[in-house]
Design a protein around this motif. Structure first.
Motif, PDB file in Angstrom:
ATOM      1  N   ASN A 253       0.989 -23.858   0.820  1.00  0.00           N
ATOM      2  CA  ASN A 253       0.861 -25.087   0.331  1.00  0.00           C
ATOM      3  C   ASN A 253       2.410 -25.972   0.210  1.00  0.00           C
ATOM      4  O   ASN A 253       2.453 -27.001   0.689  1.00  0.00           O
ATOM      5  N   VAL A 254       2.838 -25.380  -0.932  1.00  0.00           N
ATOM      6  CA  VAL A 254       3.628 -26.249  -1.531  1.00  0.00           C
ATOM      7  C   VAL A 254       5.165 -26.725  -0.684  1.00  0.00           C
ATOM      8  O   VAL A 254       5.623 -26.884  -0.021  1.00  0.00           O
ATOM      9  N   THR A 255       4.977 -25.124  -0.039  1.00  0.00           N
ATOM     10  CA  THR A 255       6.025 -24.843   0.547  1.00  0.00           C
ATOM     11  C   THR A 255       5.980 -25.675   1.569  1.00  0.00           C
ATOM     12  O   THR A 255       7.232 -26.278   2.395  1.00  0.00           O
ATOM     13  N   ILE A 256       5.152 -25.404   2.980  1.00  0.00           N
ATOM     14  CA  ILE A 256       5.160 -26.039   4.313  1.00  0.00           C
ATOM     15  C   ILE A 256       5.109 -28.066   3.595  1.00  0.00           C
ATOM     16  O   ILE A 256       5.828 -28.478   3.882  1.00  0.00           O
ATOM     17  N   GLU A 257       4.330 -28.249   2.846  1.00  0.00           N
ATOM     18  CA  GLU A 257       4.110 -30.215   2.395  1.00  0.00           C
ATOM     19  C   GLU A 257       5.554 -30.162   2.022  1.00  0.00           C
ATOM     20  O   GLU A 257       5.746 -31.197   2.465  1.00  0.00           O
ATOM     21  N   TYR A 258       6.890 -29.506   1.186  1.00  0.00           N
ATOM     22  CA  TYR A 258       7.691 -29.775   0.800  1.00  0.00           C
ATOM     23  C   TYR A 258       8.335 -29.726   2.198  1.00  0.00           C
ATOM     24  O   TYR A 258       9.434 -31.498   2.147  1.00  0.00           O
ATOM     25  N   VAL A 259       8.775 -28.822   2.792  1.00  0.00           N
ATOM     26  CA  VAL A 259       9.372 -28.862   4.625  1.00  0.00           C
ATOM     27  C   VAL A 259       9.136 -29.745   4.905  1.00  0.00           C
ATOM     28  O   VAL A 259      10.048 -30.973   5.495  1.00  0.00           O
ATOM     29  N   TYR A 260       7.931 -30.206   5.886  1.00  0.00           N
ATOM     30  CA  TYR A 260       7.328 -31.287   6.622  1.00  0.00           C
ATOM     31  C   TYR A 260       8.033 -32.243   6.000  1.00  0.00           C
ATOM     32  O   TYR A 260       7.782 -33.878   6.173  1.00  0.00           O
ATOM     33  N   ASN A 261       7.864 -32.761   4.760  1.00  0.00           N
ATOM     34  CA  ASN A 261       7.505 -33.955   3.838  1.00  0.00           C
ATOM     35  C   ASN A 261       9.601 -34.532   4.121  1.00  0.00           C
ATOM     36  O   ASN A 261      10.560 -35.528   4.083  1.00  0.00           O
ATOM     37  N   ALA A 262       9.681 -33.152   4.352  1.00  0.00           N
ATOM     38  CA  ALA A 262      11.946 -33.203   4.284  1.00  0.00           C
ATOM     39  C   ALA A 262      12.079 -33.888   5.843  1.00  0.00           C
ATOM     40  O   ALA A 262      12.937 -34.370   5.837  1.00  0.00           O
ATOM     41  N   LYS A 263      11.178 -33.076   6.699  1.00  0.00           N
ATOM     42  CA  LYS A 263      11.157 -33.225   8.222  1.00  0.00           C
ATOM     43  C   LYS A 263      11.073 -34.775   8.686  1.00  0.00           C
ATOM     44  O   LYS A 263      12.046 -35.274   8.992  1.00  0.00           O
TER      45      LYS A 263
END
Length: 896
Positions: A196-206
């Motif tokens: 979850n942390v990885t996905i949230e980080y990537v989508y927030n950056a995107k």
């Protein structure tokens, strides 16, 4: 009643049969009961939602009644369909919560395959529950859910199930069709929070990348955090690109990019992207040499060309600013058609693009050396005048790499085929210099093709080198005939090369100096017989040392520089006295040695050192600031007040040892005003001294009389005739209306232009021409009336010999017929005799007026002109047969 109260309390609404309100309440409460953090709470909320839906769909209101009155008991079992639907939802929730299965397509396919174990009625019930669960679940796989959506046909039935919320859910389904941003199966399968942390980080950056400023992206990416980066090339490429956009350095990203570039079987477009990221990271990590090479490689790849150009220009401005104007010229990319593929030859000529011009225009020349500033101004000028960059070409002795590159850039316009070939042969170990050379070579190839293959250029060269001395220039190349192809001949003549004598003769006979560009002085030297440019080295000499050809070219440029900018060239030679060590038999050596003399500081001091008796030097000082030669070259710009000042100051040392008679002429011309009589008298006495002959000269000049002393010149015709001419023109122009004839003007022009003549004598001729121009301008300002031969009674008019004869003929006719009438009527005087008498008087007056008008026609303003010619009339009207003065005089213009 407890269970009933729990249903509505958990949903946070009052009892209602509005299914839409129930669903909205459920979605609102879902975030508070996340299945991972609070599985029991989630289960209770889901059960409350299911019971509320059942209540809304029932026809009875038992759920709202008190427990004692209700027919539905709290412990009533659910229907078989609802139990099966709950099983499917629980299985779906378990799939979503399992870090080992939640992102695997085959696990989702197994889940979808389990639908076959249930009746269609159950699937129809649960399909929309699965949609809502999917919608409310964070960090879900779009690709996996989209597989479920296609199987349950959510999109096809959405409009009937959720007519009021169709757009809301439809957007979600479109979102699913986009697929996962990266491969979620690359995430660790043992820990859901890490996923979850990885996905949230990537989508927030995107999201920040697309929706916010780069500064916000920088702030997000640079914060301290710990995430698991899966080995996914798509994700790493995006994350690396975001770092570049945010201008955030990251050594790990650089290392990854370099590794990706070398991966086998990598798609070309991905290699380009990784090269771009590597170039950016090199820049951000301040590795200037590696960054430069990376951007150069990217430029040569043909991708990100504009960004590469911009970065390289920025690097150059910061680390190698002296190269910046050169770089912009090198980057010029003029699209030229092949010379044999277009009838419009103009499109085959390499030229500066608007981008190049705009880049150069932004440079402030004052921030650079004089030579580079001259280069900038030259590049921005419309006609690329070679005179602007002479100092840089002189400075390039072959030892300075920067100047050598600037030379190559200049040779794109002013270099012959040999100089263009030298650009192609040039190499450099420095990557930045080689980058500039590569771009210069690209342009040199264009220019070589243009010079060697373009039809108009080949035709012009064929005429130029033709052995027929009298062959006229083809009309299409003739600027005086508005030749439509003159441009190509002019651009060819912009390139200096050694021309044979026949070519120089063709130029001399067919073009004026302004159209020859780099050959104007070559032609002038040739036909004034004052200087011969050196011949170029032979092929063997060039083979062993290619720099020999450049030194020959540079020596020719030196001669052109001296005549174009003598003082500027002298300053250069004084500062660089070790350069241009010419042989003793070179005609330029004496003046160059004077230029190298360290004793002078100002232009006046240098001018005083120069011996003007040399014919070559006289020719080369035409452009010297405030020199006598420069005034001789431009008689129309003479200011007599300025000349007077120069005689007293800057020219004094130069003239004081000159011929005293010529100096007397000079001061008589300059100080020829009533207010300057005493000053002139004193100067003439000083020149005369105790010499009796010169005293007589001074006296006669003061009286503007004849100069018998000129008999002393009769033994030397080369001095006698010019002196006689100057003396007579001084006397003539001293008169109020004195003006020179065309013949006299031609003689003065010849005297002025002949560099064999004494410099002071040439200056006298120039000043007399200037005086004549002033007199002519004064007469033009009078707006005198036009003259006709029929103006019998106009005393101050003019008539030519033909008009004079016509007037005499009219008078003779009147007299002849009058005599006949008098013979007839002389016995009986009457009115006819009176008329005849009047006619005789008219005829006589007409003859007098005709004579006066005829004399007026020859008048140049000479002293005692009418008195002398009136006396000479007794010799058969001799003065009336003198040639007409073909210019405007005080009596108006000549007869047409």
């Amino acid at each position: 009643m407890v269970m009933n109260e729990d249903i509505w309390h958990l949903l946070g609404i009052v009892p209602t049969k509005d299914i839409a309100v129930i669903r909205q309440a459920y979605r609102t409460k879902l975030p508070d009961y996340h299945p991972e953090r609070d599985p029991e709470g989630f289960k209770a909320l889901r059960q409350a939602y299911d019971n509320a839906i059942l209540y809304a769909q029932s026809t009875e209101t038992v759920i709202d009644q008190p427990q004692a009155e209700s027919e539905v008991k709290p412990n009533d079992p659910l229907s078989d369909e609802q139990i099966q639907a709950n099983e499917i939802c629980a299985a779906y929730q378990a799939l979503l919560n399992d870090p080992n299965r939640c992102y695997k397509i085959d696990e989702w396919q197994k889940f979808i395959g389990s639908f076959y174990d249930y009746p269609m009625a159950v699937i129809d019930i649960v399909k929309w529950q699965l949609l809502e669960i999917s919608y409310e679940t964070t960090n879900i796989s779009q690709s996996c859910v989209n597989l479920l959506a296609e199987n349950l046909r959510w999109r096809q039935q959405l409009i009937t199930q959720y007519p009021d919320q169709y757009e809301h859910y439809n957007n979600f389904l479109k979102y699913l069709e986009g697929g996962d941003f990266f491969d979620y199966t690359a995430l660790p399968t043992t820990n859901k929070p890490i996923q979850n942390v990885t996905i949230e980080y990537v989508y927030n950056a995107k999201w920040i990348y697309w929706e916010q400023r780069s500064a916000d992206l920088y702030a997000y990416l640079q914060q301290d955090t710990v995430i698991y980066l899966p080995d996914d090339k798509t994700l790493m490429l995006a994350l690396s690109y975001w770092h570049c956009v945010a201008e955030l350095e990251n050594q790990a990203i650089l290392d990854y990019a370099l590794s990706a570039i070398t991966q086998p079987d990598q798609a070309e477009h991905l290699i380009i992207e990784w090269k771009y990221i590597a170039a950016n990271q090199y820049t951000l990590l301040n590795n200037k040499q590696q960054a430069l090479q990376a951007w150069i490689d990217l430029y040569h790849s043909g991708h990100y060309v504009e960004k590469a150009e911009s970065w390289i220009a920025g690097w150059c401005a910061y680390y190698a600013s002296n190269y910046l104007p050169l770089l912009f010229v090198a980057l010029n990319d003029s699209y030229c058609l092949e010379v044999d593929k277009s009838d419009n030859y103009l499109f085959t000529i390499p030229q500066f693009t608007p981008t190049t011009i705009a880049r150069l225009a932004k440079i402030d020349p004052s921030e650079y050396s004089t030579e580079i500033a001259d280069f900038i101004n030259w590049a921005l000028s419309t006609n690329w005048n070679y005179r602007q960059i002479l100092s840089m070409l002189l400075l390039d002795d072959g030892s300075n790499r920067l100047l050598r590159l600037y030379r190559h850039a200049i040779m794109l316009r002013h270099g012959n085929e040999t100089m263009l070939q030298q650009i192609l042969d040039e190499q450099s170990d420095d990557p930045f210099e080689q980058f500039i050379l590569t771009n210069l070579k690209r342009q040199a190839k264009q220019h070589l093709a243009w010079l060697s293959r373009l039809t108009p250029v080949k035709e012009f060269k064929a005429w130029l080198y033709d052995n027929n001395e009298n062959l006229p220039i083809p009309t299409r190349f003739d600027p005086d005939e508005n030749g439509d192809q003159f441009l190509y001949s002019r651009l060819f003549l912009d390139r200096f090369d050694h021309l044979p004598d026949i070519a120089i003769l063709h130029l001399y006979k067919n073009l004026n100096y302004t159209h020859m560009e780099m050959y104007d002085w070559v032609v002038y030297f040739k036909f004034q017989n004052v200087y011969q440019l050196p011949s170029p080295p032979n092929d063997n000499t060039i083979f062993y040392n290619k720099n020999n050809y450049w030194q020959w070219y540079r020596e020719c440029i030196l001669a052109l520089a001296i005549v174009n900018s003598p003082f500027k060239t002298a300053q250069y030679l004084q500062q660089h006295s070790n350069t241009f060590n010419l042989s003793n038999n070179n005609a330029l050596k004496p003046i160059i040695e004077i230029f190298k003399n360290p004793k002078w500081q100002t232009s006046d001091e240098l001018y005083s050192l120069i011996n003007n008796d040399n014919k070559l030097i006289n020719s080369m000082l035409i452009s010297y600031p405030d020199s006598i030669e420069s005034f001789i070259d431009e008689p129309n710009n003479v200011d007599f007040n300025d000349i007077e000042q120069k005689l007293a100051h800057s020219w004094h040392a130069k003239l004081k040892n000159g011929n005293r008679i010529y100096l007397m002429f000079l001061y008589k011309i300059v100080l020829n005003k009533p207010s300057q009589t005493k000053q002139l008298d004193q100067i003439l006495k000083n020149f005369a001294g105790d010499d009796k002959a010169l005293i007589k000269v001074a006296t006669n000049l003061q009286k503007s009389g004849d100069l018998p002393y000129l008999n002393n010149f009769k033994q030397n015709a080369s001095h006698h005739q010019p002196a006689q001419l100057i003396q007579s023109m001084i006397a003539l122009l001293s008169q109020k209306y004195g003006i020179c004839s065309e013949t006299e003007l031609e003689k003065l022009e010849e005297l002025k232009d002949n560099t064999d003549n004494d410099l002071i004598l040439r200056l006298c001729a120039t000043l007399l021409l200037a005086q004549n121009n002033q007199k002519q301008a004064y007469l033009n300002s009078l707006s005198l009336p036009k003259n006709e031969w029929t103006q019998f009674w106009r005393w101050n008019g003019r008539t030519d010999l033909s008009g004079f004869a016509k007037q005499l003929f009219v008078s003779l006719i009147i007299i002849a017929y009058g005599k006949t009438f008098m013979d007839i009527y002389n016995q009986t005087p009457n009115i006819f005799s009176v008329l005849l008498t009047i006619s005789y008087i008219f005829a006589g007056i007409n003859i007098v007026f005709a004579i006066k008008r005829r004399l007026n026609d020859s008048y140049q303003g000479q002293k005692y002109f009418f008195s002398i010619n009136t006396f000479l009339l007794i010799f058969l009207l001799y003065p009336c047969y003198q040639p007409s003065f073909t210019q405007l005089n005080r009596f108006g213009p000549p007869l047409e």
